[in-house]
Scaffold this active site. Structure first.
Site, mmCIF file in Angstrom:
data_model
loop_
_atom_site.group_PDB
_atom_site.id
_atom_site.type_symbol
_atom_site.label_atom_id
_atom_site.label_comp_id
_atom_site.label_asym_id
_atom_site.label_seq_id
_atom_site.Cartn_x
_atom_site.Cartn_y
_atom_site.Cartn_z
ATOM 1 N N ASP A 188 2.658 10.011 0.444
ATOM 2 C CA ASP A 188 2.935 11.461 1.227
ATOM 3 C C ASP A 188 2.596 11.348 2.866
ATOM 4 O O ASP A 188 3.207 12.217 3.292
ATOM 5 C CB ASP A 188 1.896 12.392 0.583
ATOM 6 N N HIS B 23 -5.733 6.462 -2.045
ATOM 7 C CA HIS B 23 -5.068 6.664 -3.450
ATOM 8 C C HIS B 23 -5.920 6.088 -4.344
ATOM 9 O O HIS B 23 -7.083 5.483 -4.154
ATOM 10 C CB HIS B 23 -3.977 5.706 -3.471
#
Length: 461
Positions: free
Chosen positions: A396, A337
């Site tokens: 996700d 991320h």
């Protein structure tokens, strides 16, 4: 007499011409990557150390994954904060009381404080009143022009709502909030009806259109509208509600919220600004990543004989990285991320609740495979780097599995993200236009094309 070329010939000529244009474009549009270094371009609006370029101020949300000490980034456990309240405290608060939480989360993000019991009841009543789509909207905007991609349908429908608004251009706070609440309330029905049209016209299925029901929460209404038989369990609705809460907001710098703020800074209407956010979220580098994660796991499940063998899973992850398997992108989706380093709090929360549901649904093997990827991928990815970096699973990695366990079709994964994030977008939109100190957002681009003279048409060869 001149003959008209056959349609097939015309199509072939058009393809040939476009192919020649591709070569022309490539010849004149290459940018030397070294420009980015010596001009000090902030690619992706990020500094050299990966931190984001400071572009604005917000009171809505905060994302923390590191802190700066002596000029260097120091990894830390991830934190997601809504209006000063940590996501863990918010979720524990309403879940400990057995309540749905998305509605009060929406109130908190839009207005800045948790609602009282009466304010929450009034808020829910207003959302219920605003939830039905305008008369003939489904017939005219969804059924007359159905599409395969629900995100594109959502963006088009949001733009179309401008035409059904009696006062679409007013920038008064009252009007902005009215429009925001309408968008939040109507988004689930737009998605459900767009999916029903897609299923009917492209999948040869029966057409079921369900109206919103009073007394049902956001999550319950969506499950009711999406399913043929309107049936769902309380556990399913509560888990979907949790997904919506963790998807609702992620700071003003995320790509879709920033897109919404960029358009809003120009003075355009809320429908144009929010539809831009929808287009941004569709991208596989943003909200569309959840579909890429599920695609990746299909490749892993087919390519790994024993899912419990870490060695076999690791070998397949190496094949993904070397572009020898999967979509040949070289990416391991669901890992890493831009801000979170040691952990993504959203992934941790979903993982906690997903394990219980996986046990109930008989999908523990699939859940454990996701855990294996989370455990092994950092080693695989860092093995190709000169300097290893902290790498965590992001939202996700688990959200797609949760949706699958909820029997939600894959084409609705990203639209569900948009349904929840509509709250965050609208909150950032109103903050952008209501703050009198904000200016139109206009970053600089360095022009590197050499000067040249105009050549008359007959002399161009």
């Amino acid at each position: 007499m001149q003959t008209v070329p056959m349609r097939g010939d015309e199509a072939a000529q058009t393809r040939d011409f476009i192919q020649s244009l591709c070569g022309e474009f490539q010849k004149h549009n290459y940018i030397d990557p070294s420009h980015y270094e010596h001009i000090d371009v902030k690619r992706g609006l990020r500094n050299a150390d990966g931190t984001g370029v400071m572009a604005g101020i917000t009171q809505i949300g905060n994302v923390q994954g590191y802190y700066i000490q002596d000029g260097e980034r120091v990894p830390m456990e991830g934190r997601l904060i809504y209006r000063g309240i940590s996501i863990e405290d918010l979720i524990h608060g309403f879940m400990s009381e057995g309540r749905f939480g998305f509605e009060e989360t929406a109130y908190l993000l839009l207005f800045g404080a948790l609602p009282t019991r009466k304010e929450l009841a009034d808020f829910n009543h207003v959302l219920s009143e605003l939830r039905p789509l305008p008369p003939n909207f489904t017939e005219d905007m969804i059924l007359r022009a159905p599409g395969r991609d629900i995100m594109n349908r959502l963006g088009r429908c949001i733009l179309a709502l401008y035409c059904y608004d009696e006062d679409p251009e007013s920038r008064s706070l009252e009007n902005e909030l009215r429009q925001a609440l309408q968008l939040v309330a109507r988004c689930p029905m737009i998605i459900a009806h767009s999916y029903a049209a897609k299923r009917h016209y492209f999948d040869n299925d029966s057409l079921y259109l369900h109206r919103p029901q009073e007394g049902l929460s956001f999550a319950e209404n969506f499950l009711y509208a999406m399913r043929h038989d309107n049936r769902f369990t309380e556990r399913e609705a509560k888990l979907l509600d949790l997904c919506m809460v963790v998807h609702a907001e992620h700071g003003g710098g995320n790509n879709s919220a920033f897109a919404c703020r960029v358009l809003s800074s120009s003075g355009t209407d809320i429908y144009a600004a929010v539809s831009a956010a929808v287009g941004s979220l569709k991208g596989p580098r943003h909200g569309g990543a959840n579909k890429k994660v599920m695609e990746m796991f299909r490749y892993i499940q087919e390519g790994v004989r024993d899912w419990k063998d870490d060695g076999q899973v690791r070998d397949f992850l190496l094949k993904l990285q070397r572009k020898e398997a999967g979509d040949r992108s070289g990416l391991i989706y669901g890992m890493g991320h831009a801000i979170y380093t040691l952990s993504d709090p959203r992934a941790k929360l979903l993982k906690q609740f997903a394990k219980t549901l996986a046990d109930e649904k008989g999908m523990l093997e699939e859940f454990e495979l996701v855990e294996a990827v989370e455990r092994l991928a950092p080693e695989v990815i860092n093995g190709s780097r000169g300097v290893p970096k902290p790498l965590c699973a992001n939202l996700d990695l688990y959200s797609g599995l949760v949706y699958r366990m909820l029997d939600i079709p894959e084409e609705l994964y990203t639209p569900l993200f948009a349904m929840a994030r509509m709250v965050g977008w609208c909150a950032h939109r109103v903050e952008e236009v209501y703050n009198p100190g904000n200016k139109i957002i206009r970053p600089a681009y360095k022009a590197v094309a050499p000067l040249q003279k105009f050549i008359p048409l007959d002399e161009r060869g």
